[in-house]
Enzyme design. Structure first.
Site, short mmCIF file in Angstrom:
data_model
loop_
_atom_site.label_atom_id
_atom_site.label_comp_id
_atom_site.label_asym_id
_atom_site.label_seq_id
_atom_site.Cartn_x
_atom_site.Cartn_y
_atom_site.Cartn_z
N HIS A 131 -6.72 -2.08 8.96
CA HIS A 131 -5.92 -3.03 8.67
C HIS A 131 -6.31 -4.09 9.41
O HIS A 131 -5.51 -3.67 11.01
CB HIS A 131 -4.39 -2.84 7.89
CG HIS A 131 -4.36 -2.79 6.88
ND1 HIS A 131 -3.76 -3.27 6.22
CD2 HIS A 131 -4.88 -1.26 6.21
CE1 HIS A 131 -3.81 -2.55 5.02
NE2 HIS A 131 -4.07 -1.56 5.15
N GLY B 77 -4.81 6.84 2.11
CA GLY B 77 -4.38 8.30 1.97
C GLY B 77 -5.51 8.88 0.30
O GLY B 77 -6.39 10.09 0.61
N PHE B 78 -6.77 7.84 1.24
CA PHE B 78 -8.37 8.02 0.35
C PHE B 78 -9.16 7.76 1.21
O PHE B 78 -9.01 6.21 2.13
CB PHE B 78 -8.40 7.57 -0.85
CG PHE B 78 -7.58 7.41 -2.24
CD1 PHE B 78 -7.90 8.95 -3.32
CD2 PHE B 78 -6.05 7.42 -2.10
CE1 PHE B 78 -7.41 9.69 -3.59
CE2 PHE B 78 -5.42 8.28 -3.32
CZ PHE B 78 -6.14 8.92 -3.58
N GLY C 197 -2.85 3.54 -4.67
CA GLY C 197 -3.05 4.51 -6.16
C GLY C 197 -4.89 4.88 -5.08
O GLY C 197 -5.32 4.76 -4.12
N SER D 260 1.16 -0.97 0.46
CA SER D 260 -0.02 -0.30 -0.17
C SER D 260 0.76 1.13 0.00
O SER D 260 0.18 2.49 -0.02
CB SER D 260 -0.94 0.05 1.37
OG SER D 260 -1.97 -1.19 1.07
N GLU E 291 -5.68 -6.83 10.35
CA GLU E 291 -4.28 -8.44 10.56
C GLU E 291 -3.62 -7.45 11.05
O GLU E 291 -2.60 -8.47 11.83
CB GLU E 291 -4.04 -8.55 9.32
CG GLU E 291 -2.78 -7.81 8.56
CD GLU E 291 -3.66 -6.28 7.71
OE1 GLU E 291 -2.92 -5.32 7.37
OE2 GLU E 291 -4.56 -6.14 8.07
N ASN F 54 -3.24 2.86 7.18
CA ASN F 54 -2.29 3.09 6.17
C ASN F 54 -3.14 3.48 4.99
O ASN F 54 -3.50 2.49 3.69
CB ASN F 54 -1.22 2.02 5.57
CG ASN F 54 -0.86 2.21 4.50
OD1 ASN F 54 -0.80 3.58 4.06
ND2 ASN F 54 -0.27 1.80 4.19
N CYS G 15 -9.03 -1.21 3.46
CA CYS G 15 -8.08 -0.42 2.69
C CYS G 15 -8.77 -0.45 1.47
O CYS G 15 -9.98 -0.17 1.04
CB CYS G 15 -6.95 -1.01 2.65
SG CYS G 15 -6.47 0.21 3.36
#
Length: 368
Positions: free
Chosen positions: A343, A301-302, A231, A51, A345, A299, A257
């Site tokens: 996340h 950014g969108f 992305g 990621s 996990e 983690n 995510c």
């Protein structure tokens, strides 16, 4: 690029801001989106998380490299970050089980970095100004030349990156006692996600990012999993189209995510780029159905559009971020499909959210 000989390095931000420090990793030049992670440990898991592909990571913890590296702590088959920015970089390590130094690890992986800068100042700057592209160089000192190289770094908005981190070939994993078949769409999956599925009795078959729904359905899976990855989710159109078809089959579906964002896009809910994202191991999230809070590993950014998801007739919010009230989880009302932005996990991170894998397995059991 060449092997490390401690030398001066430059960090140039796209708004013209310059930081000067010392080099780490290979001598060279590298560019990407600059972001920060507030985790206090787990740097090798962070550096190998797909990621982070296309990004330069700032670590807010003071010391990096002090416990070395070892193979069991990787989350993919290579280092994924484009560069590292840190305060103090340890050439030596003290952990007896370590297999080598982080410096040697970066040299083999071709990673360029910079240390001995005021990361507190830099993180505060990025927090206020927002995530932006940057370039690190320990070989070029001419700022005008670096500006030209920085101009070549693509914007993360609108960028499709799953094709660069996904598996090239389909592969299967199980523990010999599998009860369920789970087709995994690999958008940049972390190894520990697969481990959590396999340990719960799932045989997973991992497919490349652009695999058609029809090819996955030929295996006759009991359910689907949509992975994390890098992305812009709006640019991940192949995955969005596949998820739409998965939902029509009424089989259990779980997304994490980027997988969460893709599920939103498949339901007509748009996503947008955040000011500076969520990256760390201590983000508080509230489960709206149990009333309990979780400390989570994040983690991204969108994020999905809050107004659209709350007004959607077929989707309901399950989790929210207690720092900024952004959407952290959702589920469909008439289909066995759900997702979370964080996340569960937790590699690295706390294990408050591993119950989500149990909930997915429960759906698989109910659907058999």
């Amino acid at each position: 690029m060449k092997k490390q000989i401690t030398t001066e390095a430059i960090l140039l931000l796209e708004d013209g801001t310059i930081y000067r420090g010392q080099s780490l990793g290979l001598i060279g030049t590298s560019g990407g989106e600059l972001c920060f992670n507030t985790g206090m440990t787990g740097y090798q898991e962070i550096f190998t998380d797909p990621s982070y592909f296309g990004q330069i990571v700032i670590t807010t913890v003071s010391h990096v490299g002090n416990y070395g590296v070892q193979q069991e702590e990787v989350e993919s088959d290579k280092v994924q970050i484009k560069g590292l920015v840190c305060k103090e970089f340890s050439q030596h390590f003290s952990r007896k089980t370590a297999e080598g130094s982080l410096q040697e690890y970066f040299e083999k992986a071709g990673i360029v970095g910079i240390c001995e800068i005021d990361t507190r100042s830099l993180v505060r700057y990025i927090r206020d100004k927002g995530a932006m592209n940057a370039v690190i160089s320990s070989e070029v000192t001419d700022v005008e030349v670096l500006k030209q190289k920085l101009a070549e770094v693509p914007s993360m908005k609108g960028l499709e990156l799953s094709s660069q981190v996904s598996t090239r070939e389909t592969y299967s994993l199980n523990n010999g006692e599998a009860k369920y078949r789970v087709a995994v769409l690999d958008l940049g999956i972390k190894k520990n996600i697969i481990n959590n599925l396999v340990s719960r009795g799932c045989e997973v078959r991992v497919y490349p990012y652009n695999t058609s729904f029809e090819e996955m359905e030929e295996w006759n899976p009991d359910g689907y999993f949509i992975s994390n990855g890098p992305g812009d989710p709006a640019a991940t159109t192949d995955a969005v189209n596949s998820v739409r078809k998965m939902l029509e089959k009424q089989k259990p579906l779980f997304g994490i995510c980027l997988g969460h964002q893709v599920l939103a896009e498949a339901n007509g809910i748009s996503t947008y780029k955040m000011h500076n994202g969520h990256r760390g191991l201590n983000h508080p999230v509230k489960n709206l159905f149990t009333g309990r809070s979780e400390i989570t590993s994040q983690n991204h950014g969108f994020v999905v559009d809050e107004e659209q998801i709350r007004n959607h007739p077929e989707v309901e919010v399950t989790h929210i971020n207690l720092n900024d009230n952004t959407i952290e989880g959702m589920r469909m009302k008439s289909k066995p499909a759900f997702s979370v932005q964080y996340h569960p996990e937790s590699s690295p991170g706390p294990h408050d959210s591993t119950y989500l894998f149990d909930e997915f397995v429960a759906l698989l059991e109910q659907s058999k």
